[in-house]
Design a protein around this motif. Structure first.
Motif, PDB file in Angstrom:
ATOM      1  N   SER A   5      -1.306  -6.923  12.916  1.00 39.06           N
ATOM      2  CA  SER A   5      -2.030  -5.769  12.366  1.00 39.06           C
ATOM      3  C   SER A   5      -3.406  -5.658  13.015  1.00 39.06           C
ATOM      4  O   SER A   5      -3.861  -4.552  13.320  1.00 39.06           O
ATOM      5  CB  SER A   5      -2.123  -5.845  10.845  1.00 39.06           C
ATOM      6  OG  SER A   5      -2.637  -7.078  10.416  1.00 39.06           O
ATOM      7  N   MET A  54      -4.276  -2.303  14.963  1.00 35.43           N
ATOM      8  CA  MET A  54      -5.386  -1.454  14.500  1.00 35.43           C
ATOM      9  C   MET A  54      -6.372  -1.203  15.633  1.00 35.43           C
ATOM     10  O   MET A  54      -6.834  -0.087  15.840  1.00 35.43           O
ATOM     11  CB  MET A  54      -6.132  -2.141  13.350  1.00 35.43           C
ATOM     12  CG  MET A  54      -5.372  -2.134  12.044  1.00 35.43           C
ATOM     13  SD  MET A  54      -6.393  -2.823  10.721  1.00 35.43           S
ATOM     14  CE  MET A  54      -5.130  -3.401   9.603  1.00 35.43           C
ATOM     15  N   PHE A  89       0.693   7.073   9.119  1.00 34.98           N
ATOM     16  CA  PHE A  89       0.288   5.780   9.696  1.00 34.98           C
ATOM     17  C   PHE A  89       1.150   5.444  10.913  1.00 34.98           C
ATOM     18  O   PHE A  89       0.631   5.114  11.992  1.00 34.98           O
ATOM     19  CB  PHE A  89       0.348   4.706   8.597  1.00 34.98           C
ATOM     20  CG  PHE A  89       0.606   3.298   9.043  1.00 34.98           C
ATOM     21  CD1 PHE A  89      -0.104   2.721  10.088  1.00 34.98           C
ATOM     22  CD2 PHE A  89       1.557   2.525   8.374  1.00 34.98           C
ATOM     23  CE1 PHE A  89       0.151   1.396  10.484  1.00 34.98           C
ATOM     24  CE2 PHE A  89       1.801   1.211   8.767  1.00 34.98           C
ATOM     25  CZ  PHE A  89       1.111   0.653   9.835  1.00 34.98           C
ATOM     26  N   SER A 147      -8.360 -11.297   4.938  1.00 35.84           N
ATOM     27  CA  SER A 147      -7.404 -10.294   5.380  1.00 35.84           C
ATOM     28  C   SER A 147      -7.735  -9.040   4.585  1.00 35.84           C
ATOM     29  O   SER A 147      -7.886  -9.109   3.367  1.00 35.84           O
ATOM     30  CB  SER A 147      -5.983 -10.781   5.076  1.00 35.84           C
ATOM     31  OG  SER A 147      -5.053  -9.752   5.274  1.00 35.84           O
ATOM     32  N   GLY A 148      -7.881  -7.916   5.275  1.00 30.96           N
ATOM     33  CA  GLY A 148      -8.323  -6.700   4.586  1.00 30.96           C
ATOM     34  C   GLY A 148      -7.525  -6.432   3.322  1.00 30.96           C
ATOM     35  O   GLY A 148      -8.076  -6.288   2.221  1.00 30.96           O
ATOM     36  N   SER A 149      -6.198  -6.390   3.464  1.00 27.15           N
ATOM     37  CA  SER A 149      -5.344  -6.034   2.335  1.00 27.15           C
ATOM     38  C   SER A 149      -5.426  -7.050   1.191  1.00 27.15           C
ATOM     39  O   SER A 149      -5.042  -6.750   0.066  1.00 27.15           O
ATOM     40  CB  SER A 149      -3.897  -5.884   2.801  1.00 27.15           C
ATOM     41  OG  SER A 149      -3.448  -7.084   3.404  1.00 27.15           O
ATOM     42  N   ARG A 156      -7.108  -6.254  -2.264  1.00 20.28           N
ATOM     43  CA  ARG A 156      -6.409  -5.522  -3.327  1.00 20.28           C
ATOM     44  C   ARG A 156      -5.557  -6.449  -4.195  1.00 20.28           C
ATOM     45  O   ARG A 156      -5.122  -6.034  -5.269  1.00 20.28           O
ATOM     46  CB  ARG A 156      -5.551  -4.406  -2.708  1.00 20.28           C
ATOM     47  CG  ARG A 156      -6.372  -3.343  -1.943  1.00 20.28           C
ATOM     48  CD  ARG A 156      -5.462  -2.216  -1.433  1.00 20.28           C
ATOM     49  NE  ARG A 156      -4.320  -2.767  -0.754  1.00 20.28           N
ATOM     50  CZ  ARG A 156      -3.974  -2.524   0.517  1.00 20.28           C
ATOM     51  NH1 ARG A 156      -4.689  -1.681   1.249  1.00 20.28           N
ATOM     52  NH2 ARG A 156      -2.908  -3.085   1.043  1.00 20.28           N
ATOM     53  N   ALA A 175       0.811  -1.217   0.000  1.00 19.15           N
ATOM     54  CA  ALA A 175       0.000   0.000   0.000  1.00 19.15           C
ATOM     55  C   ALA A 175       0.846   1.270   0.000  1.00 19.15           C
ATOM     56  O   ALA A 175       1.889   1.339   0.653  1.00 19.15           O
ATOM     57  CB  ALA A 175      -0.932  -0.002   1.214  1.00 19.15           C
ATOM     58  N   LYS A 195      -2.249   3.736   3.270  1.00 19.91           N
ATOM     59  CA  LYS A 195      -2.418   2.540   4.098  1.00 19.91           C
ATOM     60  C   LYS A 195      -3.814   2.336   4.668  1.00 19.91           C
ATOM     61  O   LYS A 195      -4.464   3.284   5.109  1.00 19.91           O
ATOM     62  CB  LYS A 195      -1.452   2.588   5.297  1.00 19.91           C
ATOM     63  CG  LYS A 195       0.009   2.778   4.971  1.00 19.91           C
ATOM     64  CD  LYS A 195       0.638   1.581   4.315  1.00 19.91           C
ATOM     65  CE  LYS A 195       2.161   1.760   4.219  1.00 19.91           C
ATOM     66  NZ  LYS A 195       2.746   0.784   3.284  1.00 19.91           N
ATOM     67  N   TYR A 196      -4.207   1.071   4.684  1.00 22.93           N
ATOM     68  CA  TYR A 196      -5.373   0.608   5.442  1.00 22.93           C
ATOM     69  C   TYR A 196      -4.902   0.458   6.881  1.00 22.93           C
ATOM     70  O   TYR A 196      -3.948  -0.271   7.146  1.00 22.93           O
ATOM     71  CB  TYR A 196      -5.817  -0.733   4.849  1.00 22.93           C
ATOM     72  CG  TYR A 196      -6.512  -1.708   5.760  1.00 22.93           C
ATOM     73  CD1 TYR A 196      -7.605  -1.328   6.547  1.00 22.93           C
ATOM     74  CD2 TYR A 196      -6.100  -3.045   5.812  1.00 22.93           C
ATOM     75  CE1 TYR A 196      -8.254  -2.262   7.366  1.00 22.93           C
ATOM     76  CE2 TYR A 196      -6.744  -3.978   6.612  1.00 22.93           C
ATOM     77  CZ  TYR A 196      -7.816  -3.581   7.393  1.00 22.93           C
ATOM     78  OH  TYR A 196      -8.446  -4.495   8.182  1.00 22.93           O
ATOM     79  N   TRP A 197      -5.515   1.153   7.813  1.00 19.84           N
ATOM     80  CA  TRP A 197      -5.165   0.975   9.228  1.00 19.84           C
ATOM     81  C   TRP A 197      -6.373   1.349  10.072  1.00 19.84           C
ATOM     82  O   TRP A 197      -6.650   2.525  10.261  1.00 19.84           O
ATOM     83  CB  TRP A 197      -3.930   1.805   9.612  1.00 19.84           C
ATOM     84  CG  TRP A 197      -3.351   1.341  10.923  1.00 19.84           C
ATOM     85  CD1 TRP A 197      -3.387   1.993  12.135  1.00 19.84           C
ATOM     86  CD2 TRP A 197      -2.641   0.109  11.161  1.00 19.84           C
ATOM     87  NE1 TRP A 197      -2.768   1.239  13.104  1.00 19.84           N
ATOM     88  CE2 TRP A 197      -2.297   0.067  12.532  1.00 19.84           C
ATOM     89  CE3 TRP A 197      -2.280  -0.974  10.350  1.00 19.84           C
ATOM     90  CZ2 TRP A 197      -1.603  -1.009  13.097  1.00 19.84           C
ATOM     91  CZ3 TRP A 197      -1.591  -2.037  10.922  1.00 19.84           C
ATOM     92  CH2 TRP A 197      -1.257  -2.040  12.274  1.00 19.84           C
ATOM     93  N   ASP A 217       5.112  -1.090   6.238  1.00 20.52           N
ATOM     94  CA  ASP A 217       3.879  -1.667   6.772  1.00 20.52           C
ATOM     95  C   ASP A 217       4.045  -1.907   8.280  1.00 20.52           C
ATOM     96  O   ASP A 217       4.854  -1.249   8.907  1.00 20.52           O
ATOM     97  CB  ASP A 217       3.532  -2.945   6.013  1.00 20.52           C
ATOM     98  CG  ASP A 217       2.878  -2.651   4.665  1.00 20.52           C
ATOM     99  OD1 ASP A 217       2.410  -1.516   4.466  1.00 20.52           O
ATOM    100  OD2 ASP A 217       2.842  -3.554   3.816  1.00 20.52           O
ATOM    101  N   ALA A 218       3.312  -2.878   8.803  1.00 19.80           N
ATOM    102  CA  ALA A 218       3.361  -3.126  10.241  1.00 19.80           C
ATOM    103  C   ALA A 218       4.590  -3.953  10.615  1.00 19.80           C
ATOM    104  O   ALA A 218       4.498  -5.041  11.183  1.00 19.80           O
ATOM    105  CB  ALA A 218       2.082  -3.821  10.684  1.00 19.80           C
TER     106      ALA A 218
HETATM  107  O1  PMV Z   1      -4.471  -7.018   5.751  1.00 19.02           O
HETATM  108  P1  PMV Z   1      -3.984  -6.812   7.139  1.00 19.02           P
HETATM  109  O2  PMV Z   1      -5.068  -7.024   8.149  1.00 19.02           O
HETATM  110  O3  PMV Z   1      -2.769  -7.644   7.449  1.00 19.02           O
HETATM  111  O4  PMV Z   1      -3.528  -5.294   7.311  1.00 19.02           O
HETATM  112  C1  PMV Z   1      -2.500  -4.712   6.521  1.00 19.02           C
HETATM  113  C2  PMV Z   1      -2.136  -3.360   7.026  1.00 19.02           C
HETATM  114  C3  PMV Z   1      -0.977  -2.672   6.323  1.00 19.02           C
HETATM  115  O5  PMV Z   1      -0.187  -3.599   5.627  1.00 19.02           O
HETATM  116  C4  PMV Z   1      -0.102  -2.011   7.383  1.00 19.02           C
HETATM  117  C5  PMV Z   1      -1.461  -1.575   5.375  1.00 19.02           C
HETATM  118  C6  PMV Z   1      -2.062  -1.996   4.068  1.00 19.02           C
HETATM  119  O6  PMV Z   1      -2.901  -1.240   3.567  1.00 19.02           O
HETATM  120  O7  PMV Z   1      -1.684  -3.051   3.527  1.00 19.02           O
END
Ligand code: PMV
Length: 353
Positions: free
Chosen positions: A213, A217, A265, A158-160, A163, A17, A20-22, A307-308
């Motif tokens: 993450s 979050m 972030f 997983s959110g990301s 994409r 990203a 960022k998604y956070w 990222d995280a």
């Molecule tokens: O998809 P997750 O829940 O692992 O969250 C990913 C969070 C970041 O990688 C930090 C940001 C992003 O948008 O990918």
């Protein structure tokens, strides 16, 4: 009796990203507090290959299973279960409409997954993993689902991951519906729109991240004051600027938004109570190296994002490879202790579909 083993394979790429998604507004459905935007990396360099199979001959007592890099992996988690449930429900609807179809939705599922990059590299692999899982089962079930539809299912893993159903430049629109029906990914531009884009991954530490993450979050949403400013003002502005920068292939603008958004972030993480630090001294050395590279060039030719975890991803354009990658080796090479163990690889984002 039907003794057929039904099978389908697919690959899915990693995405990194730049906005960022956070933060989750609904942790169960993985609905985000803000939209995000990423670049899909080349599958030649980083991808998950997944084969899904099902059969009436698979013993029901064994249930669904996943073999990840040769090791049995737990599929009982709520996220994985949500993906299986959604995929089965869609298949069951097809079977109800056409009784001649084999009842695949009732068979146990077996998944076999391989990453072509070391899981120990500390790179987020869940995005490619869930995207590949969802698409492999969707192919197996012959679901007539678009990538955006599949992204809604992968999002629950997983959110990301939502994409990683697209190549190129991808936005995850947060949506507003409580049931998540409008929280999905779409493609902002194909990789071919900006073929000079490159990404360099600097592995500062291969250790698993300290704060997941999900809990990071949760803690940020609950305790950071800065976070409200980020989701209401900073991110909406960054999304708009980033889409414009990509449309115009304006690298300096792309880079500035990328670096500012990463900083924002990590600032919200430092603003939680107690604070969360994902970056370390090696990460900060990478930031200073990027600043030095840009200062020496007299223009912005490199952008960092984190990222995280402590690993850096550096975006740059092909024509600046020498100045960016070359300088990185030189600046970082012997001078910073942590980088002696680093892995450096050049990655070219490409289309995944
Ligand atoms: O998809 P997750 O829940 O692992 O969250 C990913 C969070 C970041 O990688 C930090 C940001 C992003 O948008 O990918």
């Amino acid at each position: 009796a039907d003794t057929t083993v039904y099978r389908a394979s697919t690959t899915a790429p990693v995405n990194i990203a730049v906005v960022k998604y956070w933060g989750k507004r609904d942790p169960k459905l993985n609905l985000p507090t803000n939209s995000s935007l990423s670049v899909t990396l080349s599958q030649a360099d980083l991808r998950t290959l997944t084969t899904a199979s099902c059969s009436a001959t698979y013993p029901a007592s064994e249930g669904d299973s996943l073999l990840l890099n040769g090791e049995p992996s737990d599929v009982s988690g709520a996220r994985t279960q949500a993906c299986f449930r959604e995929l089965r429900a869609r298949r069951a609807a097809l079977e109800a409409a056409d009784p001649s179809l084999p009842k695949l939705s009732t068979f146990p599922l077996r998944l076999v997954s391989e990453n072509n990059f070391p899981t120990a590299a500390g790179l987020a692999s869940s995005a490619a993993g869930f995207a590949a899982l969802v698409r492999a089962v969707a192919n197996l079930y012959e679901l007539p689902a678009s990538p955006s539809e599949l992204s809604k299912i992968a999002r629950q893993g997983s959110g990301s991951a939502c994409r990683s159903l697209f190549g190129g430049y991808v936005a995850w629109r947060m949506g507003s519906a409580a049931d998540g029906s409008d929280s999905m990914a779409d493609q902002v531009a194909e990789a071919a729109h900006w073929p000079e884009m490159r990404a360099l991954i600097l592995v500062a530490s291969a250790a698993k991240k300290g704060v997941s993450s999900t809990s990071g979050m949760q803690q940020t949403v609950a305790t950071s004051g800065l976070f409200q400013e980020r989701i209401t003002r900073v991110v909406p502005e960054n999304m708009e600027r980033m889409e414009k920068a990509i449309a115009e292939r304006d690298f300096a603008a792309f880079a500035e938004v990328t670096m500012r958004d990463s900083n924002s972030f990590h600032a919200t993480c430092a603003d939680t109570y107690p604070p969360i630090f994902y970056m370390n001294d090696v990460s900060r050395a990478a930031i200073r190296a990027v600043e030095a590279i840009n200062a020496a060039a007299g223009r912005t030719i490199a952008a960092y994002t984190f990222d995280a975890g402590p690993n850096a991803v550096i975006y740059y354009l092909e024509k600046d490879t020498e100045a960016v990658v070359g300088t990185f080796y030189h600046v970082i090479g012997g001078e910073v202790e942590g980088w002696k163990r680093s892995v450096i690889s050049g990655l070219k984002p490409t289309m995944s579909l």
